[in-house]
Structures are given as structure tokens and as C-alpha cells.
Design an enzyme around this catalytic site. Sequence first.
Site, PDB file in Angstrom:
ATOM      1  N   ARG A 158      44.404  36.205  40.102  1.00 32.91           N
ATOM      2  CA  ARG A 158      43.511  35.251  40.767  1.00 32.91           C
ATOM      3  C   ARG A 158      42.096  35.792  40.967  1.00 32.91           C
ATOM      4  NH1 ARG A 158      43.986  36.335  46.664  1.00 32.91           N
ATOM      5  NH2 ARG A 158      45.840  37.640  46.969  1.00 32.91           N
TER       6      ARG A 158
ATOM      7  N   TYR B 143      -1.385  68.080  27.337  1.00 32.50           N
ATOM      8  CA  TYR B 143      -0.049  68.652  27.216  1.00 32.50           C
ATOM      9  C   TYR B 143       0.553  68.352  25.848  1.00 32.50           C
ATOM     10  CZ  TYR B 143       4.990  69.210  28.048  1.00 32.50           C
ATOM     11  OH  TYR B 143       6.311  69.575  27.960  1.00 32.50           O
TER      12      TYR B 143
ATOM     13  N   HIS C  64      13.877  72.162  19.149  1.00 31.99           N
ATOM     14  CA  HIS C  64      14.538  71.145  19.963  1.00 31.99           C
ATOM     15  C   HIS C  64      15.745  70.512  19.251  1.00 31.99           C
ATOM     16  CE1 HIS C  64      10.943  71.658  22.297  1.00 31.99           C
ATOM     17  NE2 HIS C  64      11.319  70.767  23.186  1.00 31.99           N
TER      18      HIS C  64
ATOM     19  N   ASN D 269       9.849  62.732  22.293  1.00 31.17           N
ATOM     20  CA  ASN D 269       9.575  62.440  23.695  1.00 31.17           C
ATOM     21  C   ASN D 269       9.964  61.024  24.071  1.00 31.17           C
ATOM     22  OD1 ASN D 269       7.139  62.388  26.117  1.00 31.17           O
ATOM     23  ND2 ASN D 269       8.327  64.231  25.767  1.00 31.17           N
TER      24      ASN D 269
END
Length: 549
Positions: A277, A52, A82, A191
Amino acid sequence: MAVIRSERPLDWTQVAAVAAGEPLELSVDACARIAAARVLVEQIVERGIRAYGVNTGVGALCDVIVSPAEQRMLSRNILMSHAVGVGAPLGAAETRAIMAAAVNNFAHGHSGIRLDVTQQLVALLNADCVPEVPAFGSVGYLSHMAHIALVCIGEGYACYRGERLSGRDALRRLGREPLVLEAKEGLSLINGTPCVTGLAALALARAERLLDWTDMVAAMSFENLHGQMAAFDEDSLALRVSAGLSRVGERMRASLAGSGILAAVVGQRTQDPLSMRTIPHVHGAARDVLDATAGVVNRELASITDNPIVAGTPDAPRVYSQAHAVGAAIALAMDSLGTAIAQVAAMAERRLDRLVNPLVSGLPAFLAETGGTRSGFMIAQYTAASLVAQNRRLAMPASLDGGITSGLQEDHLCHATPAALKALEIIDNAARIVAIELLAAAQAYDLQSGDAPRAPHTESLWQRVRRAVPVYRDDRPLADDMRIAFRMIADEAPPPLPNPGNIGPRPAAPADGAQRVALATVMHLAAAGHFDPAVSIAVNDGQAAAHQA
């Protein structure tokens, strides 16, 4: 001091140090691992092993075969397509953190990029030449690293010594050449989870400093509001199991040790309002979340988050196509940290409201020196309330946003990077809220009646504020003071605590929780008249035995 990526992965504190400006170096063994992984990619290409993003398209194009002649083009085009970020650029620290986390990931030796590519990123870091990275537009991790990687190939923009330069000109200033990317390198550069991991490391560093300040500012408010120190009793707090709670209780005791103001009001109230408190409980819970988040971030830095991962040997290379780039764990951790800090800040605003409200403070209305013509801190509390509301909106979990991308191929999204970005925004908002409380607490000291002394530590905090800003008399825009106080909290550490954990003499505590409960039970019975006052109590193995003296 240089941060060295050696055989051990970086931890979050080291990434934060690089983000703050420290140089980053690769050890010899880290370089060797990067180079060895590149050999595996070359073997995958040579043998035509289907992988891939190496010899296929990406996303929904994962089944489209890419020939060896097209693999350089694929790597370059991945960056171009991208790089889709929008909005104002990230700050230099945010971008540097992402780059450091990316280098750390490559140094695991399973990404398959050339050493030259990693060294290009290191050179940009160490020259403080910061790529221009639009902050928004990512559902996971792609666009931010794409904009960083553009500069490595001479595209995009970078800031160098205050000047905005093209990527090519920036590299020329550093004496470096634009890279021509080979197979898989474009995908490796965008990636994995370096984006969210780098931002998360920065969020941890800022949150840790903020929590240190918030404890100290809360101590100032507590003292001004004449709180009851019993809320921070060590034996009492030990009955709830929480490392964060125990630590905050210790810090509050250290901050307020020696307070004449508090010594004069012991026993005047049965118990204080919750915003006073529960300081150890709320601040402590946030510290516990911080510690848990640090563990998640360190595990992420120790993990290989590429898709695909290359492994094996040159004779038998292997490719793992999986989903390690999906940052589900770190997205959840960032949502959790953001919510924790938002809660701490919300309680700070409640203490601020008590300081300015004459119905409960015992101080002049809104901390103004005279009434009528001066509003003092009235509207500053509005600002804090607004920021609390904004944090409440931001604290909605990004990790549940979901969505579908890439033609149904990527049909589950964790939104890890957006989770980190909004956590950083929450932390900034919280620092502004605490800064307003800091100013109001300093003003309250100046308006206290009586001459009982402050605790030495809160005195040092008050002096630090007064060195930066004078008493407020409606004589200048209060926003200027708020900005100064914010920068103090964001950029500086609070004064060190006086001998934390060892404040004054106290009776020896039982060894464990069971013994504490037994002793408390016997003491309660004695107080109720069920034992003669002249009683000595022995606690052994969690059992209480009373013996007449």
C-alpha cells in the site's frame, strides 16, 4: 539525431543521449566563445598576469612560478601525473557521458583551451573511439579526465571498433594528429566537474527507466497478492502533497484498470502490508528525489566549473581563482539519488518475499510447481536480499568521506565522482532485484487458481516476459532467466500505459485541498448517521454545507 551545443548549455537528457551514442556538434557561436576565451589566456601569458595553472604549478605548488618556456611542459606533465586511475575501465556510455559534459563546459567560453582541443574530443566522440578510463582513484574529478585527455595527445589507450589501441594509433585511424598542449590546456582538460556531471546524467537516465519498470512490476505483484485498490484512490492520495506520489498513484491505477483478479477481492482486507500500500509513497518519494537531482545536474551543466576561470576582454583579461570545481551540491544529490533507489529496491525485495512465501501468498511454496523436489524461486529471493544489503552498504554517503590531499592545500574533499559511481552501482543492483521480482510475478500469474482475468496492462507485461523466458520448472539455471530480465529492464522501456491519468469515469473532484477535506468530513459524518442519508452536499470555498433534500 545530433545533439548540438549552442548558446544554451546541454541538459542532462542531452548528455545521456550522447552517452547512448548520439553525435555531438558545436554550433558556430559555441566555437566562437571557445576561441575568444583562448585569446584571453594568450593575453594573460603575454602580460605575465599571475594565473593558477597557467604560469604557476598546481595544488600545493600554486606559488611556484612557471616560465613561458615551461608552460607547454606543464600542460603535458599535468596529464601524465594525474592519470592515476586504477581498476577496470568505465563502460563506453560512462566515458562518453564525461566527454560530453567536458565539451559542454568548454563551450561556456571561460576555460581558455583552443578550439582544436575541443574538436579533438568531439571527433573521438563522434567516431565512437572511447578512451580507456580506469574507474577508481578519484576523490573529485582529476584522474578520469586525465585518462581521456591522454588520447588527445596520442598517449594512453582507446577502444575503437572493438579493438584496444594506443592513443596515437587511435588518432591515426581517425585521420587526426596528436595535440601539443599550450598554456592552461592541461589543467583545463582535467579540471571542473564534467566527470561527476556526465556520470550523474547517466544515473538519472537509468534511474528514470528503472522507476518506470518498478511501478509496473509492483503492479504485477500487487495483483498477484490480491491487493486492495483503495490504496491508490486519487482523492486519498491527493491529501499528501507530492508530485511523485500523485504520478505513481496514477500509474498504478492505469496499470491495474480492468483487473478481474482485483475486482473479485474488493473489501476482503482492511488494508494491505506496507510493501503493497505504500507503493505510491516510496516510489513517489524516489521520483521527487529524481526531479530534484535533475535540477542540480542541469544547474551544474549551466555552470562554469574551471579553476581558474578566464573572463574580461583581450584589453583587460581577468582570472578568477576559486573553488567552482568542487562539486559539493552534485555529490549530495548523487548520495540522495542512490539512497532513494536503494529504498525502492529494498521494498521490491519485500514484495518478492511475499510472492514466494506460502504463508502470505496463497500460492505454491516458492512458486515451484510441485513441492519437495523443486525449489522454484526460494534462492532467487536470497540473491535479492544480498543485493539489498549491498545497496545498504553502498548508500553510505560519499560526500562525508572527507580526506586531505596535496600537502594540506586541498583539505576538504566532497568525493562527487565516487558518489556518482556508487549511485550507478546501486541502480544496477536495484534493476537486478526488480528483474527477479518481475520473473516471480510472471510465475505467480501462471500458478494462480481461478480464471479471473488480469488487467490488460499486466497481461501485456506477463506476455512480454513469457516471450523471453518460459515458465520456470527447475529445469535450467535460474540465473540465465534473471540475466535476461535484467537486460530487459536495463535496455528497454516497459509497455506504454493504457490512457494514464484518465482511467474510467469518476466523480468530479473538489477544486483544492481544503475542499477535499471538507467533503471528506461531511461524507464521514453522513456515514456515521449524523446526517439523513438523503442529503445533498455542496462544498464552496472550502466549507461544507449540508442541505436536506
